[in-house]
Scaffold this motif. Structure first.
Motif, PDB file in Angstrom:
ATOM      1  N   VAL B 230     125.162  46.164  91.611  1.00 53.81           N
ATOM      2  CA  VAL B 230     125.882  45.885  90.372  1.00 53.81           C
ATOM      3  C   VAL B 230     124.988  45.906  89.140  1.00 53.81           C
ATOM      4  O   VAL B 230     125.489  46.008  88.030  1.00 53.81           O
ATOM      5  CB  VAL B 230     126.617  44.526  90.406  1.00 53.81           C
ATOM      6  N   ASN B 231     123.699  45.755  89.308  1.00 51.74           N
ATOM      7  CA  ASN B 231     122.838  45.828  88.134  1.00 51.74           C
ATOM      8  C   ASN B 231     121.464  46.343  88.524  1.00 51.74           C
ATOM      9  O   ASN B 231     121.174  46.574  89.701  1.00 51.74           O
ATOM     10  CB  ASN B 231     122.765  44.476  87.411  1.00 51.74           C
ATOM     11  N   LYS B 232     120.627  46.498  87.507  1.00 50.41           N
ATOM     12  CA  LYS B 232     119.338  47.140  87.764  1.00 50.41           C
ATOM     13  C   LYS B 232     118.423  46.300  88.651  1.00 50.41           C
ATOM     14  O   LYS B 232     117.598  46.838  89.374  1.00 50.41           O
ATOM     15  CB  LYS B 232     118.640  47.471  86.439  1.00 50.41           C
ATOM     16  N   TYR B 233     118.600  44.955  88.616  1.00 52.14           N
ATOM     17  CA  TYR B 233     117.738  44.111  89.458  1.00 52.14           C
ATOM     18  C   TYR B 233     118.065  44.312  90.924  1.00 52.14           C
ATOM     19  O   TYR B 233     117.178  44.454  91.765  1.00 52.14           O
ATOM     20  CB  TYR B 233     117.891  42.637  89.080  1.00 52.14           C
ATOM     21  N   VAL B 234     119.377  44.287  91.214  1.00 55.94           N
ATOM     22  CA  VAL B 234     119.780  44.510  92.602  1.00 55.94           C
ATOM     23  C   VAL B 234     119.332  45.907  93.028  1.00 55.94           C
ATOM     24  O   VAL B 234     118.810  46.096  94.132  1.00 55.94           O
ATOM     25  CB  VAL B 234     121.299  44.341  92.757  1.00 55.94           C
ATOM     26  N   ALA B 235     119.518  46.888  92.131  1.00 57.74           N
ATOM     27  CA  ALA B 235     119.111  48.259  92.454  1.00 57.74           C
ATOM     28  C   ALA B 235     117.627  48.303  92.776  1.00 57.74           C
ATOM     29  O   ALA B 235     117.211  48.866  93.799  1.00 57.74           O
ATOM     30  CB  ALA B 235     119.429  49.175  91.282  1.00 57.74           C
ATOM     31  N   ASP B 236     116.832  47.672  91.946  1.00 59.56           N
ATOM     32  CA  ASP B 236     115.391  47.645  92.149  1.00 59.56           C
ATOM     33  C   ASP B 236     115.074  47.049  93.515  1.00 59.56           C
ATOM     34  O   ASP B 236     114.269  47.567  94.276  1.00 59.56           O
ATOM     35  CB  ASP B 236     114.746  46.788  91.042  1.00 59.56           C
ATOM     36  N   PHE B 237     115.789  45.954  93.827  1.00 60.64           N
ATOM     37  CA  PHE B 237     115.509  45.272  95.078  1.00 60.64           C
ATOM     38  C   PHE B 237     116.004  46.051  96.287  1.00 60.64           C
ATOM     39  O   PHE B 237     115.437  45.937  97.372  1.00 60.64           O
ATOM     40  CB  PHE B 237     116.155  43.887  95.031  1.00 60.64           C
ATOM     41  N   MET B 238     117.057  46.869  96.098  1.00 58.51           N
ATOM     42  CA  MET B 238     117.624  47.591  97.230  1.00 58.51           C
ATOM     43  C   MET B 238     117.011  48.973  97.403  1.00 58.51           C
ATOM     44  O   MET B 238     117.587  49.839  98.037  1.00 58.51           O
ATOM     45  CB  MET B 238     119.143  47.720  97.090  1.00 58.51           C
ATOM     46  N   GLY B 239     115.873  49.195  96.813  1.00 58.05           N
ATOM     47  CA  GLY B 239     115.152  50.432  97.108  1.00 58.05           C
ATOM     48  C   GLY B 239     115.385  51.573  96.127  1.00 58.05           C
ATOM     49  O   GLY B 239     115.056  52.713  96.433  1.00 58.05           O
ATOM     50  N   TYR B 240     115.974  51.265  94.963  1.00 63.58           N
ATOM     51  CA  TYR B 240     116.050  52.309  93.937  1.00 63.58           C
ATOM     52  C   TYR B 240     114.704  52.316  93.206  1.00 63.58           C
ATOM     53  O   TYR B 240     114.525  51.654  92.199  1.00 63.58           O
ATOM     54  CB  TYR B 240     117.209  52.019  92.972  1.00 63.58           C
ATOM     55  N   ARG B 241     113.780  53.067  93.760  1.00 63.20           N
ATOM     56  CA  ARG B 241     112.414  52.972  93.234  1.00 63.20           C
ATOM     57  C   ARG B 241     112.260  53.660  91.900  1.00 63.20           C
ATOM     58  O   ARG B 241     111.359  53.348  91.132  1.00 63.20           O
ATOM     59  CB  ARG B 241     111.422  53.580  94.230  1.00 63.20           C
ATOM     60  N   ASN B 242     113.123  54.667  91.643  1.00 63.35           N
ATOM     61  CA  ASN B 242     113.036  55.358  90.356  1.00 63.35           C
ATOM     62  C   ASN B 242     113.977  54.688  89.383  1.00 63.35           C
ATOM     63  O   ASN B 242     115.187  54.847  89.458  1.00 63.35           O
ATOM     64  CB  ASN B 242     113.426  56.826  90.521  1.00 63.35           C
ATOM     65  N   LEU B 243     113.415  53.894  88.481  1.00 64.05           N
ATOM     66  CA  LEU B 243     114.222  53.247  87.449  1.00 64.05           C
ATOM     67  C   LEU B 243     113.623  53.668  86.114  1.00 64.05           C
ATOM     68  O   LEU B 243     112.469  53.365  85.826  1.00 64.05           O
ATOM     69  CB  LEU B 243     114.170  51.723  87.603  1.00 64.05           C
ATOM     70  N   VAL B 244     114.406  54.412  85.339  1.00 62.44           N
ATOM     71  CA  VAL B 244     113.861  54.999  84.119  1.00 62.44           C
ATOM     72  C   VAL B 244     114.738  54.603  82.936  1.00 62.44           C
ATOM     73  O   VAL B 244     115.972  54.666  83.020  1.00 62.44           O
ATOM     74  CB  VAL B 244     113.794  56.539  84.238  1.00 62.44           C
ATOM     75  N   LEU B 245     114.099  54.160  81.884  1.00 64.89           N
ATOM     76  CA  LEU B 245     114.827  53.804  80.666  1.00 64.89           C
ATOM     77  C   LEU B 245     115.203  55.078  79.916  1.00 64.89           C
ATOM     78  O   LEU B 245     114.345  55.917  79.610  1.00 64.89           O
ATOM     79  CB  LEU B 245     113.932  52.924  79.800  1.00 64.89           C
TER      80      LEU B 245
END
Lengths: 293, 356
Positions: B230-245
């Protein structure tokens, strides 16, 4: 080849040149403790009369000397036991962190720094016939005549508790903090109430430490001298064994008898300690943590 | 004692330590037989939540209900929950058998029943030949099994597990994970499991609760949390390693076009996104594909290649300096110029705001 491997094998058992660093301490212990000890033991077998065992025979046939063993045990065993037993609940309460913990610990530990003479003086002032304690008791009319708490058994006993308790408390506290606190929590989730947690988990893990603490406070109490003289009744109910040794050495100048008293003192202590440690070896003495941490 | 329940409700459960909220307003309903994983990085409040449930930490707010009985006022020994501690907390002076029997003895069950239930539990965790040993004589994995047996032998209405596998080596961790799953399937015990390992949570749990800074971020089944964070923190934690602004340029029909760092990508919006908003674009390494280098298309230069068995992990850098992580079964060499392709459904676009 064989020389090299010998040195390696020795090093593996911890025998190498670093061992030489032990030498100064070894010499120190040897000259200041072990030599005088054996000298004293030797002296005790060379009395002026009565053959090699004459001094011992004199000690055990003279009731005035012999009874000092019981007098001392009567003081030191209950005092050591009380010190250990009283330390446990207080250490249990002091285990966690709370505000003012340092202050409370300091107050509990201060008697160590005071020394026995100052403690004795305090006791005389506080518990004497005209001390605060009796004045308060009389002013609220609990008693009519002052309670006699100095210059008898109770004065020495209290002094032993006051000076021995801090040692016992500090030791028990450190043993207790070595016990993994999650063990008690685990016991709680398994349905054990406060008392059962203490009896089934904390106490068995603490018991070996309590035995060691008892031995140390007992040895301290057994060699009581200043308070037995100052707040006790040194010619009667608190004529402890160290007073007998002092009398023999510096009043009668009978060094053989004095040495014999010292040896008897050591043997009695050893017997008590061996009994306690023998019991301790029946207990669980391994790790006090609950697993890999 | 709580025999069994249909529903365990946590209402606004909060715990703060000298003014700092370690856990804030946790609402959660646990149904009988469910396996719930509390997931989050260290310090997120997951262990606090577990200790509150166990009764080892008093709440500073909220209530816990076991059907219609209020639970949060009971001490731990009255709740009847089983707990497996991170360091196992086995009683070091008691044999394996006595460790497991401890809870049953506390309940004053008849001796014959204790013997039968302990034997069953020992059999269940396959420790028959070790019953007479002290915990110190066992390996980590065996200690772990004793801890589990000790908790489940009481047939508790709820089993709490606090990172039980974190002290084991990788191979044993996988074995014990299966073992825990197997136990849950055989006994059907309601379980709350705390972990910081997303893979562990995904493989074990029926529902995940993702926590961050003491607040719930997302509650849902593993697939949902995994594919639709639901948000970028969960994404980060669930293995979405590529997070780009980046920045949203157009939004239409469930697709959003984002631009930034010289790239233009199409993705799926998560939450309210207006054209012009600053956004965080998230994509998993395995969802980035190596494509052909096309004119004006996203491209990057390979920097590091790590062989990982079936696949290789590639770290590449775009012309604008963004680091990208991708996984592929091809084997590019460092220095290669590669094109990047991604399925718009797998490219999630989150609002970049401080919290959401």
């Amino acid at each position: 080849m064989s020389r090299v491997s010998l040195r390696h094998r020795l090093a593996e058992r911890g025998i190498d040149r670093n061992l030489l660093l032990l030498l100064p301490a070894a010499v120190f212990v040897l000259t200041l403790f072990i030599y005088p000890f054996f000298y004293g033991v030797g002296l005790s077998f060379q009395p002026k009369r009565g053959g090699p065992l004459g001094a011992y025979r004199e000690f055990f046939t003279d009731a005035y000397l012999r009874d000092t063993v019981w007098t001392t045990l009567r003081l030191s065993l209950p005092a050591a036991l009380l010190n250990v037993l009283a330390s446990v609940p207080i250490a249990l309460r002091m285990r966690g962190r709370f505000r003012g913990r340092r202050l409370v610990t300091t107050i509990l530990v201060v008697p160590i720094t005071l020394g026995t003479v100052l403690t004795a003086q305090g006791l005389l002032n506080f518990l004497g016939p005209t001390g605060w304690f009796n004045r308060i008791l009389m002013s609220v009319r609990i008693v009519d005549t002052p309670v006699s708490l100095t210059h008898n058994y109770w004065g020495v006993f209290l002094s032993l508790v006051i000076t021995g308790f801090p040692f016992a408390f500090l030791l028990v506290l450190s043993y207790l903090s070595g016990i993994d606190p999650t063990l008690e929590r685990a016991a709680a989730t398994l349905g054990a109430g406060r008392w059962q947690r203490f009896r089934r988990i904390t106490l068995p893990l603490l018991a070996p430490g309590l035995a060691t603490t008892f031995c140390l406070t007992f040895v301290l109490a057994f060699s009581v001298f200043p308070s037995a003289v100052l707040v006790g009744d040194p010619s009667g109910t608190t004529r402890v064994i160290s007073i007998a040794a002092y009398d023999a050495a510096y009043v009668k100048y009978d060094y053989a008898l004095a040495s014999a008293v010292a040896v008897v003192m050591g043997v009695v202590e050893l017997v008590v300690i061996a009994t306690v440690l023998g019991g301790r070896s029946l207990l669980y003495t391994g790790s006090t943590s609950g697993g890999k941490g | 004692m709580t025999a069994s329940f249909e529903e365990l409700r946590l209402e606004g459960v909060s715990r703060s330590f000298s003014g700092n909220a370690a856990l804030a307003d946790l609402d959660l309903t646990i149904r009988r037989g469910e396996f719930i994983a509390l997931l989050g990085p260290s310090g997120c409040g997951k262990s606090t939540a577990l200790n509150c449930l166990a009764g080892l930490l008093p709440l500073t707010g909220g209530r816990i209900w076991c059907d219609d009985t209020r639970l949060d006022t009971l001490p731990p020994e009255k709740r009847g929950f089983g707990m497996v501690f991170q360091n196992y907390a086995l009683f070091p002076h008691l044999s394996v058998w006595r460790n497991i029997a401890f809870g049953l003895q506390m309940r004053r069950l008849p001796r014959a029943e204790i013997r039968k239930r302990v034997d069953d539990a020992v059999h269940l965790v396959r420790l028959k030949e070790h019953v007479a040993k002290l915990p110190g004589q066992l390996s980590g994995g065996q200690q772990q099994r004793v801890a589990i047996a000790r908790a489940v032998v009481l047939e508790p209405s709820l089993v709490l597990m606090d990172e039980p596998l974190s002290n084991l080596d990788a191979k044993l961790r996988l074995e014990m994970r299966t073992e825990i799953r197997r136990l849950h399937q055989t006994l059907g015990l309601t379980t709350v499991y705390v972990t910081h390992d997303q893979e562990e949570a995904l493989s074990l749990a029926d529902r995940l609760v993702v926590l961050r800074d003491g607040k719930v971020q997302q509650i849902g089944p593993p697939e949902e949390v995994h594919t639709r964070p639901v948000n970028k923190y969960v994404a980060d934690f669930m293995g979405y390693r590529n997070l780009v602004l980046m920045q949203a340029s157009t939004v239409e029909g469930g697709r959003v076009t984002v631009t930034g760092h010289g790239l233009t990508l199409v993705g799926t919006p998560v939450g309210d996104i207006e054209p012009g908003d600053a956004v965080v674009v998230g994509v998993r390494p395995e969802d980035l594909r190596i494509g052909d280098v096309v004119e004006d298309g996203p491209a990057a230069v390979v920097e590091v290649v790590e062989y990982q068995g079936r696949e290789v992990a590639v770290e590449a850098r775009t012309a604008s300096g963004i680091e990208l992580h991708l996984r592929t079964d091809r084997r590019p060499a460092p220095g290669d110029r590669i094109g990047i392709a991604v399925d718009p459904r797998r490219l999630l676009v989150f609002p970049a705001g401080p919290d959401s």
